[in-house]
Scaffold this motif. Structure first.
Motif, PDB file in Angstrom:
ATOM      1  N   MET A  67      77.994  52.695  17.420  1.00  0.00           N
ATOM      2  CA  MET A  67      79.271  52.133  17.490  1.00  0.00           C
ATOM      3  C   MET A  67      79.427  51.107  18.594  1.00  0.00           C
ATOM      4  SD  MET A  67      81.852  55.178  16.236  1.00  0.00           S
ATOM      5  CE  MET A  67      81.423  55.551  14.811  1.00  0.00           C
ATOM      6  N   LYS A  68      80.366  50.054  18.374  1.00  0.00           N
ATOM      7  CA  LYS A  68      80.533  49.004  19.313  1.00  0.00           C
ATOM      8  C   LYS A  68      80.791  49.152  20.704  1.00  0.00           C
ATOM      9  CE  LYS A  68      81.343  45.795  15.634  1.00  0.00           C
ATOM     10  NZ  LYS A  68      82.344  45.178  14.992  1.00  0.00           N
ATOM     11  N   ARG A  69      80.477  48.775  21.373  1.00  0.00           N
ATOM     12  CA  ARG A  69      79.402  48.579  22.647  1.00  0.00           C
ATOM     13  C   ARG A  69      79.996  48.841  23.919  1.00  0.00           C
ATOM     14  NH1 ARG A  69      77.682  48.777  18.204  1.00  0.00           N
ATOM     15  NH2 ARG A  69      78.412  46.594  18.143  1.00  0.00           N
ATOM     16  N   THR A  70      80.737  48.821  24.876  1.00  0.00           N
ATOM     17  CA  THR A  70      80.320  49.011  26.198  1.00  0.00           C
ATOM     18  C   THR A  70      81.690  50.030  26.676  1.00  0.00           C
ATOM     19  OG1 THR A  70      80.121  48.149  28.235  1.00  0.00           O
ATOM     20  CG2 THR A  70      81.586  46.906  26.976  1.00  0.00           C
ATOM     21  N   ARG A  71      81.491  50.863  27.680  1.00  0.00           N
ATOM     22  CA  ARG A  71      82.474  51.882  28.099  1.00  0.00           C
ATOM     23  C   ARG A  71      82.988  50.918  29.053  1.00  0.00           C
ATOM     24  NH1 ARG A  71      81.652  56.640  25.903  1.00  0.00           N
ATOM     25  NH2 ARG A  71      79.450  57.080  25.099  1.00  0.00           N
ATOM     26  N   LEU A  72      82.563  49.859  29.725  1.00  0.00           N
ATOM     27  CA  LEU A  72      83.162  49.016  30.912  1.00  0.00           C
ATOM     28  C   LEU A  72      84.578  48.501  30.346  1.00  0.00           C
ATOM     29  CD1 LEU A  72      80.120  47.268  32.240  1.00  0.00           C
ATOM     30  CD2 LEU A  72      81.154  49.341  33.213  1.00  0.00           C
ATOM     31  N   ALA A  73      84.664  48.039  29.105  1.00  0.00           N
ATOM     32  CA  ALA A  73      85.766  47.561  28.663  1.00  0.00           C
ATOM     33  C   ALA A  73      87.292  48.441  29.162  1.00  0.00           C
ATOM     34  CB  ALA A  73      85.770  47.237  27.236  1.00  0.00           C
ATOM     35  N   THR A  74      87.021  49.594  28.932  1.00  0.00           N
ATOM     36  CA  THR A  74      88.349  50.604  29.015  1.00  0.00           C
ATOM     37  C   THR A  74      88.788  50.194  30.511  1.00  0.00           C
ATOM     38  OG1 THR A  74      87.244  52.005  27.604  1.00  0.00           O
ATOM     39  CG2 THR A  74      88.870  52.932  28.789  1.00  0.00           C
ATOM     40  N   ALA A  75      88.205  50.140  31.480  1.00  0.00           N
ATOM     41  CA  ALA A  75      88.714  49.975  32.839  1.00  0.00           C
ATOM     42  C   ALA A  75      89.260  48.732  32.925  1.00  0.00           C
ATOM     43  CB  ALA A  75      87.442  50.299  33.818  1.00  0.00           C
ATOM     44  N   VAL A  76      88.923  47.586  32.270  1.00  0.00           N
ATOM     45  CA  VAL A  76      89.476  46.428  32.499  1.00  0.00           C
ATOM     46  C   VAL A  76      90.403  46.028  31.184  1.00  0.00           C
ATOM     47  CG1 VAL A  76      87.391  45.694  33.948  1.00  0.00           C
ATOM     48  CG2 VAL A  76      87.528  45.127  31.612  1.00  0.00           C
ATOM     49  N   ALA A  77      90.464  46.569  30.231  1.00  0.00           N
ATOM     50  CA  ALA A  77      91.329  46.345  29.192  1.00  0.00           C
ATOM     51  C   ALA A  77      92.775  45.569  29.561  1.00  0.00           C
ATOM     52  CB  ALA A  77      91.396  47.241  28.047  1.00  0.00           C
ATOM     53  N   THR A  78      93.494  46.394  30.313  1.00  0.00           N
ATOM     54  CA  THR A  78      94.834  45.924  30.501  1.00  0.00           C
ATOM     55  C   THR A  78      94.573  44.868  31.232  1.00  0.00           C
ATOM     56  OG1 THR A  78      95.537  48.208  30.650  1.00  0.00           O
ATOM     57  CG2 THR A  78      96.824  46.779  31.821  1.00  0.00           C
ATOM     58  N   ALA A  79      93.922  44.547  32.036  1.00  0.00           N
ATOM     59  CA  ALA A  79      93.698  43.072  32.975  1.00  0.00           C
ATOM     60  C   ALA A  79      93.736  42.019  32.102  1.00  0.00           C
ATOM     61  CB  ALA A  79      93.029  43.255  34.042  1.00  0.00           C
ATOM     62  N   VAL A  80      92.341  42.240  31.243  1.00  0.00           N
ATOM     63  CA  VAL A  80      92.109  40.965  30.426  1.00  0.00           C
ATOM     64  C   VAL A  80      93.081  40.590  29.445  1.00  0.00           C
ATOM     65  CG1 VAL A  80      89.476  41.221  31.025  1.00  0.00           C
ATOM     66  CG2 VAL A  80      90.349  42.399  28.745  1.00  0.00           C
ATOM     67  N   ILE A  81      93.983  41.659  28.862  1.00  0.00           N
ATOM     68  CA  ILE A  81      94.731  41.211  27.558  1.00  0.00           C
ATOM     69  C   ILE A  81      95.554  40.057  28.075  1.00  0.00           C
ATOM     70  CG2 ILE A  81      96.764  42.369  26.455  1.00  0.00           C
ATOM     71  CD1 ILE A  81      95.052  44.952  26.381  1.00  0.00           C
TER      72      ILE A  81
ATOM     73  N   ALA B  15      72.425  45.368  13.271  1.00  0.00           N
ATOM     74  CA  ALA B  15      72.040  45.364  14.668  1.00  0.00           C
ATOM     75  C   ALA B  15      71.390  46.711  14.966  1.00  0.00           C
ATOM     76  CB  ALA B  15      73.121  45.141  15.584  1.00  0.00           C
ATOM     77  N   VAL B  16      70.569  46.642  15.830  1.00  0.00           N
ATOM     78  CA  VAL B  16      69.899  47.997  16.475  1.00  0.00           C
ATOM     79  C   VAL B  16      70.012  47.647  17.974  1.00  0.00           C
ATOM     80  CG1 VAL B  16      68.603  48.936  14.432  1.00  0.00           C
ATOM     81  CG2 VAL B  16      67.481  47.185  15.925  1.00  0.00           C
ATOM     82  N   SER B  17      70.461  48.665  18.691  1.00  0.00           N
ATOM     83  CA  SER B  17      70.436  48.672  19.979  1.00  0.00           C
ATOM     84  C   SER B  17      70.904  49.812  20.670  1.00  0.00           C
ATOM     85  CB  SER B  17      71.536  47.590  20.459  1.00  0.00           C
ATOM     86  OG  SER B  17      71.660  47.189  21.918  1.00  0.00           O
ATOM     87  N   SER B  18      71.323  49.988  22.132  1.00  0.00           N
ATOM     88  CA  SER B  18      71.831  51.242  22.743  1.00  0.00           C
ATOM     89  C   SER B  18      73.082  50.873  23.501  1.00  0.00           C
ATOM     90  CB  SER B  18      70.677  51.929  23.633  1.00  0.00           C
ATOM     91  OG  SER B  18      69.617  52.168  22.968  1.00  0.00           O
ATOM     92  N   TRP B  19      73.936  51.619  23.654  1.00  0.00           N
ATOM     93  CA  TRP B  19      75.183  51.466  24.336  1.00  0.00           C
ATOM     94  C   TRP B  19      75.009  51.076  25.715  1.00  0.00           C
ATOM     95  CZ3 TRP B  19      80.063  52.689  22.028  1.00  0.00           C
ATOM     96  CH2 TRP B  19      81.056  52.595  22.896  1.00  0.00           C
ATOM     97  N   GLY B  20      75.697  49.698  25.909  1.00  0.00           N
ATOM     98  CA  GLY B  20      75.439  49.041  27.565  1.00  0.00           C
ATOM     99  C   GLY B  20      74.333  48.309  27.720  1.00  0.00           C
ATOM    100  N   THR B  21      73.524  48.029  26.672  1.00  0.00           N
ATOM    101  CA  THR B  21      72.275  47.107  27.119  1.00  0.00           C
ATOM    102  C   THR B  21      72.278  46.081  26.094  1.00  0.00           C
ATOM    103  OG1 THR B  21      69.918  46.973  27.442  1.00  0.00           O
ATOM    104  CG2 THR B  21      70.593  48.538  25.777  1.00  0.00           C
ATOM    105  N   ASN B  22      71.633  44.861  26.448  1.00  0.00           N
ATOM    106  CA  ASN B  22      71.547  43.855  25.707  1.00  0.00           C
ATOM    107  C   ASN B  22      70.058  43.443  25.296  1.00  0.00           C
ATOM    108  OD1 ASN B  22      70.703  42.713  28.071  1.00  0.00           O
ATOM    109  ND2 ASN B  22      71.328  40.825  27.585  1.00  0.00           N
ATOM    110  N   HIS B  23      69.226  44.782  25.549  1.00  0.00           N
ATOM    111  CA  HIS B  23      67.956  44.971  24.873  1.00  0.00           C
ATOM    112  C   HIS B  23      68.250  45.360  23.533  1.00  0.00           C
ATOM    113  CE1 HIS B  23      63.806  45.717  24.081  1.00  0.00           C
ATOM    114  NE2 HIS B  23      63.877  47.046  23.671  1.00  0.00           N
ATOM    115  N   SER B  24      68.353  44.263  22.460  1.00  0.00           N
ATOM    116  CA  SER B  24      68.964  44.212  21.079  1.00  0.00           C
ATOM    117  C   SER B  24      68.201  43.825  20.091  1.00  0.00           C
ATOM    118  CB  SER B  24      70.545  44.265  21.211  1.00  0.00           C
ATOM    119  OG  SER B  24      71.164  44.644  22.131  1.00  0.00           O
TER     120      SER B  24
END
Length: 321
Positions: free
Chosen positions: A1-15, A113-122
Motif C-alpha cells: 500500500m502507498k508509501r511512507t510513514r514519514l508523512a504522518t509526522a509532517v502532514a499537519t505542517a505541509v497541509i 508497481a512493485v516496491s517496498s515501503w520507504g524505498t525508491n528501489h521500485s
C-alpha cells in the motif's frame, strides 16, 4: 500500500502550504452506495467490452472485483495466480501496488508497481489481456524503474494518450509526480526518454503521489493524492487537481499556482465516516466520468473501502456528485 510513514509526522505542517480549493464543495459528497465486496485499496476500474465492470487494486496478487451494475461488487480473486519471478527483486513478498487498467489496440493493459515501503528501489510492470478479467493476464516485465540514486519513485502508474503519443504519469514522495513517454507497441518506456516533472510539495517528504491524468475539452487534468495514506482512521489522504493545455504540463490550479510550487485545488477530503480519501483513478461509463478511490471507514475500524462519485465538468474544473 502507498508509501511512507514519514508523512504522518509532517502532514499537519505541509497541509498549511496548500491553497484552498476554488472548485469543490467544502461539505464534500458522500460516495455512491455500493454493496457486496467493498474492501479495496487504490482502485482502478473499467467497463469491459463484454459488459460489466472490473476493478483491480493493491492487495493480493493485484486483487480483482467484478460488477454487473457498478453497485454490487463481488470478489474475483487476483489478476495473477502467482507473482512473476522478477517482482521479488523489489520486495520479498511479491506484493504489487496501485494498478492502472486501460484498453487500446484491441487489448487490455494493466500497469502496476512493485516496491517496498520507504524505498525508491521500485519498478513499474505491465501485462495484457484479451478480456480484462482476472486469470487472463500475460505479464511483459518491467516498463520503468527507479533506484536510490534517482530523485523520483517509479510507482503509482497512470497511462494516458495525447496527440498520438502514449505517456505514463507516476510517482510518490521523492519530489513528487513525474511523467515519461511510452512506446505504444511495447507499452514500455522509450529508452532515454526525458523524465518530466509535473507536481511536488514545497518541503520534504514531498507528500504527493498516485497521479491520474484525464483529457477533457481543451485541458489535461492532473489528479493526485496528497498527505498520508495507509493509517486507517489516522490517514490524511485527500485529492487535489490542476490542469494544463499540454499533457506534460505545466499544471496549475484555479488560482494559477503551479503544482510544482505546491498548488492544487482540493477536490475531495475526508468527511464524516469517509476518512483519508485518495488512491484515485477516473473511468468513463456511457458518456459519464466517474472517480474511483478508497476511503477508510471510521464506522468499521478504518477498513479501506470503495468510493465512487460522478464527475461534473460544468465549471471547467472537476466537481463531484
Amino acid at each position: 500500500m502507498k508509501r511512507t510513514r514519514l508523512a504522518t509526522a509532517v502532514a499537519t505542517a505541509v497541509i498549511a502550504l496548500i491553497p484552498a480549493t476554488a472548485s469543490a464543495d467544502v461539505t464534500y459528497p458522500d460516495p455512491q452506495p455500493v454493496t457486496g465486496q467493498q474492501i479495496i485499496h487504490d482502485p482502478t476500474v473499467i467497463r469491459l467490452k463484454s459488459g460489466g465492470y472490473v476493478a483491480y487494486s493493491t492487495g493480493g496478487v493485484i486483487g480483482a472485483r467484478v460488477s454487473k451494475d457498478r453497485e454490487q461488487w463481488d470478489d474475483a480473486g487476483n489478476a495473477f495466480a502467482t507473482p512473476p519471478s522478477w517482482w521479488y527483486e523489489y520486495n520479498d513478498t511479491g506484493d504489487p501496488w496501485a494498478p492502472d487498467i486501460s484498453y487500446r489496440d484491441g487489448r487490455y493493459w494493466l500497469y502496476y508497481a512493485v516496491s517496498s515501503w520507504g524505498t525508491n528501489h521500485s519498478a513499474i510492470g505491465v501485462a495484457t489481456s484479451p478480456t480484462g478479467l482476472p486469470g487472463t493476464w500475460t505479464d511483459h516485465g518491467k516498463v520503468f524503474s527507479s533506484e536510490k540514486t534517482d530523485a523520483w519513485n517509479a510507482i503509482d502508474p497512470a497511462v494516458v494518450k495525447a496527440d498520438g503519443k502514449l505517456w505514463m504519469a507516476f510517482g510518490s514522495y521523492w519530489t513528487g509526480i513525474r511523467m515519461v513517454q511510452l512506446d505504444p507497441k511495447t507499452g514500455k518506456a522509450i529508452p532515454g526518454a526525458e523524465v518530466r516533472h509535473l507536481a511536488t510539495r514545497p518541503d520534504a517528504p514531498y507528500a504527493v503521489e498516485g497521479p491520474y491524468v484525464v483529457h477533457h475539452g481543451r485541458y489535461y487534468y492532473l489528479f493526485a493524492s496528497y498527505d498520508a495514506c495507509c493509517a486507517g482512521v489516522n490517514s490524511t489522504y485527500k485529492i487535489r487537481v490542476g490542469r494544463s493545455t499540454s499533457v506534460t504540463g505545466p499544471y496549475v490550479d484555479s488560482t494559477g499556482k503551479s503544482l510544482l510550487d505546491g498548488g492544487g485545488d482540493l477536490l475531495l477530503a475526508g468527511h464524516g465516516r469517509y476518512v483519508g480519501t485518495g488512491g484515485e483513478s477516473v473511468f468513463r461509463d456511457a458518456g459519464q466520468d466517474w472517480l474511483a478511490y478508497h476511503y477508510y471507514d471510521a464506522t468499521d475500524s478504518g477498513t479501506p473501502k470503495l468510493g465512487l462519485n460522478k464527475v461534473s465538468w460544468d465549471s471547467g474544473w472537476p466537481e463531484l456528485r
